[in-house]
Enzyme design. Structure first.
Site: not given
Lengths: 359, 114
Positions: A178, A181, A192, A201, A279
């Protein structure tokens, strides 16, 4: 601000210097005087900026700030949302305070610290923005909340429902994921969506995994290369959210379905779901990193991690950069750092080739 | 009335959770069905735009729900991005999620054990 006041400020207006030159040459006396004054101030800023850029280029680090500082200092605050969805919530533990006994709070606090230390010690990076940004996390977000996310300012962790997921602070690599990011957004603003999103990712998985390996002092060959191990609740058939070593193998469960990650370009998934598979297709660059790090050997953060970090900061990385372009940049960075034809340079080419990307 | 929800996004992609789950409100226990109908009206669901919520630039791993409600002449599909700002809509989403969770648990019981 530019157009509606009489006192124009060139720093806000960003009048190009050639326009000011024109005014100096062709304007009235008053205009000329104003423009010259503007340009002298403006030049100072431009000169400062250039000097900083030169310093950054020379050392790979930002120019030192004028005020002396004792080096990177952590500024962590962990909040609790008390099961509401209000951010940031109430302070649960601030920097320097001792453990609270609340598992999620203490794990978040320690995870923020481990992430900060990793970037500071290995890449001389002072927090997410390299300017000492305060690290903020909120735990106990929502009811049975099955997620962790980065809202562009802070991290947010749910407790999980206990049926599919455990608490999201349980895995250090998720905390690192996290925060990474935030680093990616600061350095390259990878969109994204689609391939640039999958690369975004993958950056988070790479740094998340490196943070876990660094904390456990694991070599590339000792690490398990799983993302979010411990996160799936008892009874779920799977070991983690993702596997960088073997994408597609992390879970196969009646409720969750099967891990959809490819590990080769020939299995690239074109989809509208998941922001264009961010993802999903991240499995491809994830696996390339794993292959390169294990080929090079030793601690993954020392060489492969350094190549990735410098590639992420390379000015050729644009918001829409995809796998191919990023792969070429890592290859260039490896040549610059370790020499053309070095083991590391070759490992980068071989790793990408194995996932179907020619540099 | 049929309510259908799928969930995606979040820190990983799970094909199983992205599969829509349908709930038949008419066959629900009366109290729960009434509550759901009230939440739907309260949220003005049939007048909502097709997408609700935009993530901040640089945000990542947020979840998204696709909620379809079919009430005979009225039918609407709305993609809802977290965080959900509208309290009435949030209440509806949380209520539907509880039913979805129960429905998934029931489906899971019927799955062959491996």
């Amino acid at each position: 601000m530019c157009r509606h006041t009489h006192h124009r400020n060139p720093i806000f207006c960003i009048v190009p210097p050639y326009v000011l030159d024109e005014i100096v040459q062709k304007g009235s006396a008053k205009q000329r005087s104003a423009a010259m004054q503007t340009k002298s101030v403006d030049n100072t800023f431009r000169a400062l900026r250039l000097a900083n850029q030169a310093a950054r280029r020379a050392t790979g680090h930002p120019a030192p700030t004028p005020t002396p500082t004792p080096g990177p200092m952590k500024a962590r605050t962990v909040y609790t949302a008390n099961h509401s969805q209000t951010l940031p919530g109430d302070v649960a533990r601030a920097e320097g305070q001792s453990a609270t006994g609340d598992q999620a709070t203490d794990e978040a606090y320690d995870g923020l610290g481990a992430t900060f230390d990793f970037f500071a010690e290995k890449f001389e990076r002072n927090s997410i923005d390299d300017s000492g940004m305060a690290l903020i996390a909120t735990v106990h977000f929502g009811q049975d909340y099955n997620n962790a996310f980065w809202n562009s300012e802070q991290m947010v962790f749910g407790d999980g429902d206990g049926e599919i997921f455990n608490r999201f602070t349980i895995s250090l690599d998720i905390i690192g994921h996290e925060l990474a990011h935030g680093v990616t957004e600061d350095e390259s603003q990878l969109q994204y969506f689609n391939q640039s999103g999958a690369l975004n990712e993958s950056m988070s998985d790479v740094f998340g995994s490196l943070i876990k390996q660094f904390a456990g002092k694991q070599t590339a060959n000792d690490a398990n290369w799983l993302i979010g191990d411990g996160l799936l609740a008892r009874g779920i058939q799977g070991v983690a959210l993702r596997s960088m070593k073997d994408p597609g193998s992390a879970f196969d469960d009646p409720l969750l379905g099967k891990d959809p990650q490819p590990k080769h370009m020939q299995d690239f998934v074109n989809t509208f779901s998941d922001n264009g598979g961010v993802h999903i297709n991240s499995g491809i660059p994830n696996h390339a990193f794993y292959l390169i790090a294990t080929r090079i050997g030793g601690y993954a953060w020392d060489k492969a991690g350094r190549i990735w970090y410098d590639a992420l900061r390379d000015s050729r990385v644009r918001p829409n950069t995809g796998f191919q372009r990023f792969a070429r940049i890592t290859h260039d960075v490896a040549a610059r750092q370790f020499g053309v034809g070095s083991t590391e340079h070759q490992a980068v080419a071989d790793g990408w080739a194995e996932v179907g990307i020619a540099v | 009335m049929q309510v259908e929800m799928s969930e995606e996004g979040g820190v990983a992609y799970f094909p199983g959770l992205a599969k829509p789950v349908s709930i038949d409100v008419d066959s629900m226990e009366a109290g729960a069905a009434d509550q759901l109908r009230q939440l739907i009206e309260h949220a003005n669901f049939f007048d909502l735009p097709a997408t609700v919520g935009t993530p901040a630039k640089g945000a990542a791993d947020y979840r998204q729900y696709t909620l379809t409600i079919d009430d005979g002449p009225r039918k609407r599909t709305v993609r809802i991005q977290e965080p959900i700002e509208d309290p009435a809509l949030n209440e509806l989403v949380q209520a539907v999620r509880k039913h979805v969770k129960a429905a998934r648990a029931a489906m899971r019981e019927q799955l062959p054990k491996r």
